[in-house]
Design an enzyme around this catalytic site. Structure first.
Site, PDB file in Angstrom:
ATOM      1  N   TYR A  75       5.939   5.913   5.363  1.00  0.00           N
ATOM      2  CA  TYR A  75       6.893   6.934   4.942  1.00  0.00           C
ATOM      3  C   TYR A  75       7.602   7.607   6.117  1.00  0.00           C
ATOM      4  O   TYR A  75       8.475   8.461   5.907  1.00  0.00           O
ATOM      5  CB  TYR A  75       6.199   7.973   4.056  1.00  0.00           C
ATOM      6  CG  TYR A  75       5.951   7.441   2.663  1.00  0.00           C
ATOM      7  CD1 TYR A  75       6.805   7.739   1.609  1.00  0.00           C
ATOM      8  CD2 TYR A  75       4.889   6.582   2.412  1.00  0.00           C
ATOM      9  CE1 TYR A  75       6.606   7.219   0.347  1.00  0.00           C
ATOM     10  CE2 TYR A  75       4.672   6.053   1.154  1.00  0.00           C
ATOM     11  CZ  TYR A  75       5.531   6.376   0.124  1.00  0.00           C
ATOM     12  OH  TYR A  75       5.332   5.845  -1.138  1.00  0.00           O
ATOM     13  N   SER A 101       0.832  -1.205   0.000  1.00  0.00           N
ATOM     14  CA  SER A 101       0.000   0.000   0.000  1.00  0.00           C
ATOM     15  C   SER A 101       0.865   1.253   0.000  1.00  0.00           C
ATOM     16  O   SER A 101       2.014   1.228   0.445  1.00  0.00           O
ATOM     17  CB  SER A 101      -0.904   0.018   1.244  1.00  0.00           C
ATOM     18  OG  SER A 101      -0.121   0.198   2.410  1.00  0.00           O
ATOM     19  N   LYS A 102       0.285   2.341  -0.500  1.00  0.00           N
ATOM     20  CA  LYS A 102       0.945   3.645  -0.378  1.00  0.00           C
ATOM     21  C   LYS A 102       0.347   4.313   0.862  1.00  0.00           C
ATOM     22  O   LYS A 102      -0.429   5.274   0.779  1.00  0.00           O
ATOM     23  CB  LYS A 102       0.745   4.474  -1.647  1.00  0.00           C
ATOM     24  CG  LYS A 102       1.720   5.643  -1.780  1.00  0.00           C
ATOM     25  CD  LYS A 102       1.638   6.266  -3.166  1.00  0.00           C
ATOM     26  CE  LYS A 102       2.543   7.486  -3.291  1.00  0.00           C
ATOM     27  NZ  LYS A 102       3.967   7.150  -3.251  1.00  0.00           N
ATOM     28  N   ALA A 103       0.700   3.733   2.002  1.00  0.00           N
ATOM     29  CA  ALA A 103       0.169   4.174   3.287  1.00  0.00           C
ATOM     30  C   ALA A 103       1.084   5.221   3.903  1.00  0.00           C
ATOM     31  O   ALA A 103       2.308   5.090   3.858  1.00  0.00           O
ATOM     32  CB  ALA A 103       0.031   2.978   4.232  1.00  0.00           C
TER      33      ALA A 103
END
Length: 291
Positions: free
Chosen positions: A164, A158-160
């Site tokens: 980051y 996922s681009k959660a």
């Protein structure tokens, strides 16, 4: 770097179904996403007024939300349409797009099934992560102090937003040391990616890239792989030990923000951006600006 705060700008942001004045797009301090990282996002680029691979980004946004256990209450087609409306309202020929979806403030605690799901889309002018001069000279990278987690310890597909956190820490440390970015290893000690971009090595004319099994398989990454194959450049996806950097003649990064960026240095290793880098930089630029 712009000193204009992102919360104090002119323009409009698409927020939960409507375009609202930029400064009115606000959330409460007791929003679940702020405390527990229950949010997902995308990074997209506008070239000549058109969002590159818009539907692929919207699909990934929806899938990222599902991996975090929630459903965005707008379809992919509706997200596409909202993005186009926001881009049109902004009026920029070239721009950056940031859709973000998150759990709201109805529940405060780890468990938040009843929280409302929100969606916002903002558009602003944002050049490549790296200046044209730095890109063509090859940017300087150091080693990140943090590793990419194993897929059984985090939703790595996922681009959660939460994933980051270690990227911010690593990039801050790299910049404090005079570098532009850092290379992260994966949980096994293999090469993974930079803090916000995928990694490619050119070894004896072939393109080698780490297997994306514990970090994001970038849309730009897949695009560059297709461009390389169209050029007859062999592409090898594999687990790459750090010592293989010594075998590479060229290295570059790919990402929506970074586009295709040659690398000149990683730690003790030095590289000279050459024909493969130049070809793929040119091919990518031609593709995204294609009418």
């Amino acid at each position: 770097m712009s000193l204009l705060p992102f919360d104090d700008r002119d323009g409009s942001i698409w927020f939960d179904g409507a375009l609202v004045p930029w400064r009115d797009a606000k959330i409460h301090v007791l929003t679940h996403a702020l405390h527990y990282a229950s949010s997902v996002f995308e990074g997209e680029r506008v070239y000549n007024g058109r969002v590159f691979k818009l539907t692929e980004h919207s699909e990934r946004l929806a899938n990222s939300a599902r991996l975090l256990g929630f459903e965005i209450p707008w379809s992919v087609a509706e997200i596409d349409d909202a993005t186009r409306r926001t881009v049109e309202a902004a009026g920029f020929a070239d721009a950056y797009v940031r859709p973000v979806a998150w759990r709201g403030s109805e529940m405060m605690g780890v468990s938040a099934q009843a929280s409302r799901i929100h969606l916002a889309i903002a558009v602003w002018q944002w050049p490549s992560y790296f200046s044209p001069e730095a890109r063509m000279a090859g940017i300087r990278l150091t080693w990140a102090p943090w590793r990419r987690p194993a897929p059984d310890s985090a939703p790595t597909a996922s681009k959660a937003s939460g994933l980051y956190m270690i990227c911010t820490l690593s990039k801050h440390e790299a910049e404090a040391q005079g570098y532009q970015d850092a290379i992260m290893l994966d949980h096994r000690g293999h090469l993974a990616e930079a803090t916000g971009a995928n990694l490619f090595l050119v070894i004896d004319g072939a393109l080698h890239t780490p297997t994306a099994d514990c970090f994001l398989d970038g849309i730009t990454r897949r695009t560059v792989i297709d461009l390389a194959k169209a050029r007859g450049i062999p592409v090898v996806e594999r687990h790459i030990p750090p010592e293989d950097l010594a075998k590479a003649q060229e290295v570059f990064l790919t990402g929506t923000a970074a586009e295709v960026t040659p690398v000149g240095e990683i730690g003790e290793h030095r590289f000279t951006p050459g024909q493969v880098c130049e070809t793929l930089v040119a091919d990518y630029d031609a593709l995204v600006r294609k009418g």
